[in-house]
Motif scaffolding. Sequence first.
Motif, PDB file in Angstrom:
ATOM      1  N   CYS A  62       0.842  -1.190   0.000  1.00 60.80           N
ATOM      2  CA  CYS A  62       0.000   0.000   0.000  1.00 60.80           C
ATOM      3  C   CYS A  62       0.883   1.248   0.000  1.00 60.80           C
ATOM      4  N   PRO A  63       0.662   2.186  -0.917  1.00 60.74           N
ATOM      5  CA  PRO A  63       1.474   3.397  -0.939  1.00 60.74           C
ATOM      6  C   PRO A  63       1.238   4.306   0.268  1.00 60.74           C
ATOM      7  N   ASP A  64       0.115   4.148   0.956  1.00 60.13           N
ATOM      8  CA  ASP A  64      -0.179   4.986   2.118  1.00 60.13           C
ATOM      9  C   ASP A  64       0.443   4.446   3.403  1.00 60.13           C
ATOM     10  N   CYS A  65       0.240   3.155   3.694  1.00 58.15           N
ATOM     11  CA  CYS A  65       0.697   2.614   4.977  1.00 58.15           C
ATOM     12  C   CYS A  65       1.778   1.539   4.848  1.00 58.15           C
ATOM     13  N   GLY A  66       2.033   1.061   3.623  1.00 54.38           N
ATOM     14  CA  GLY A  66       3.081   0.070   3.406  1.00 54.38           C
ATOM     15  C   GLY A  66       2.659  -1.377   3.607  1.00 54.38           C
ATOM     16  N   SER A  67       1.384  -1.608   3.936  1.00 52.57           N
ATOM     17  CA  SER A  67       0.897  -2.965   4.171  1.00 52.57           C
ATOM     18  C   SER A  67       0.947  -3.806   2.894  1.00 52.57           C
ATOM     19  N   ASP A  68       1.347  -5.073   3.053  1.00 45.99           N
ATOM     20  CA  ASP A  68       1.358  -6.003   1.926  1.00 45.99           C
ATOM     21  C   ASP A  68       0.285  -7.076   2.096  1.00 45.99           C
ATOM     22  N   ARG A  69      -0.632  -6.888   3.025  1.00 50.02           N
ATOM     23  CA  ARG A  69      -1.644  -7.886   3.365  1.00 50.02           C
ATOM     24  C   ARG A  69      -2.890  -7.753   2.499  1.00 50.02           C
ATOM     25  N   THR A 122      -7.947  -5.773  -0.541  1.00 52.76           N
ATOM     26  CA  THR A 122      -8.420  -6.598  -1.654  1.00 52.76           C
ATOM     27  C   THR A 122      -7.600  -6.329  -2.907  1.00 52.76           C
ATOM     28  N   LEU A 123      -7.644  -7.283  -3.806  1.00 54.08           N
ATOM     29  CA  LEU A 123      -7.053  -7.166  -5.132  1.00 54.08           C
ATOM     30  C   LEU A 123      -8.005  -7.832  -6.094  1.00 54.08           C
ATOM     31  N   CYS A 165      -6.977  -1.181   0.646  1.00 53.41           N
ATOM     32  CA  CYS A 165      -6.235  -1.489   1.861  1.00 53.41           C
ATOM     33  C   CYS A 165      -7.095  -1.169   3.074  1.00 53.41           C
ATOM     34  N   ASN A 166      -6.798  -1.818   4.161  1.00 56.91           N
ATOM     35  CA  ASN A 166      -7.488  -1.615   5.424  1.00 56.91           C
ATOM     36  C   ASN A 166      -7.388  -0.157   5.904  1.00 56.91           C
ATOM     37  N   CYS A 167      -6.338   0.549   5.535  1.00 55.94           N
ATOM     38  CA  CYS A 167      -6.130   1.932   5.970  1.00 55.94           C
ATOM     39  C   CYS A 167      -7.043   2.922   5.246  1.00 55.94           C
ATOM     40  N   GLY A 168      -7.731   2.468   4.196  1.00 57.04           N
ATOM     41  CA  GLY A 168      -8.628   3.340   3.444  1.00 57.04           C
ATOM     42  C   GLY A 168      -8.156   3.625   2.031  1.00 57.04           C
ATOM     43  N   PHE A 169      -6.935   3.228   1.707  1.00 57.68           N
ATOM     44  CA  PHE A 169      -6.427   3.428   0.349  1.00 57.68           C
ATOM     45  C   PHE A 169      -7.248   2.608  -0.634  1.00 57.68           C
ATOM     46  N   SER A 170      -7.528   3.182  -1.794  1.00 58.54           N
ATOM     47  CA  SER A 170      -8.245   2.480  -2.852  1.00 58.54           C
ATOM     48  C   SER A 170      -7.833   3.071  -4.193  1.00 58.54           C
TER      49      SER A 170
END
Length: 58
Positions: free
Chosen positions: A16-23, A30-31, A42-47
């Motif tokens: 994720c470019p916002d939080c760095g999560s790879d989950r 989701t992908l 991403c869970n942080c709200g990135f879409s």
Amino acid sequence: MLLRKALELMEKYSNCPDCGSDRLGNGKGTLNIDEDGFIRTCNCGFSIKINSKGEMQK
């Protein structure tokens, strides 16, 4: 979406470019890749949504 373009986007947005999560999955993100485009959330709200022409959509 072409396989080559999908692979490029998967590599670019694997973290994720916002939080760095790879989950992905289990509420972490989701992908979705189909003939119409690419969606990564991403869970942080990135879409991000990118259509089959490579254009970002809202």
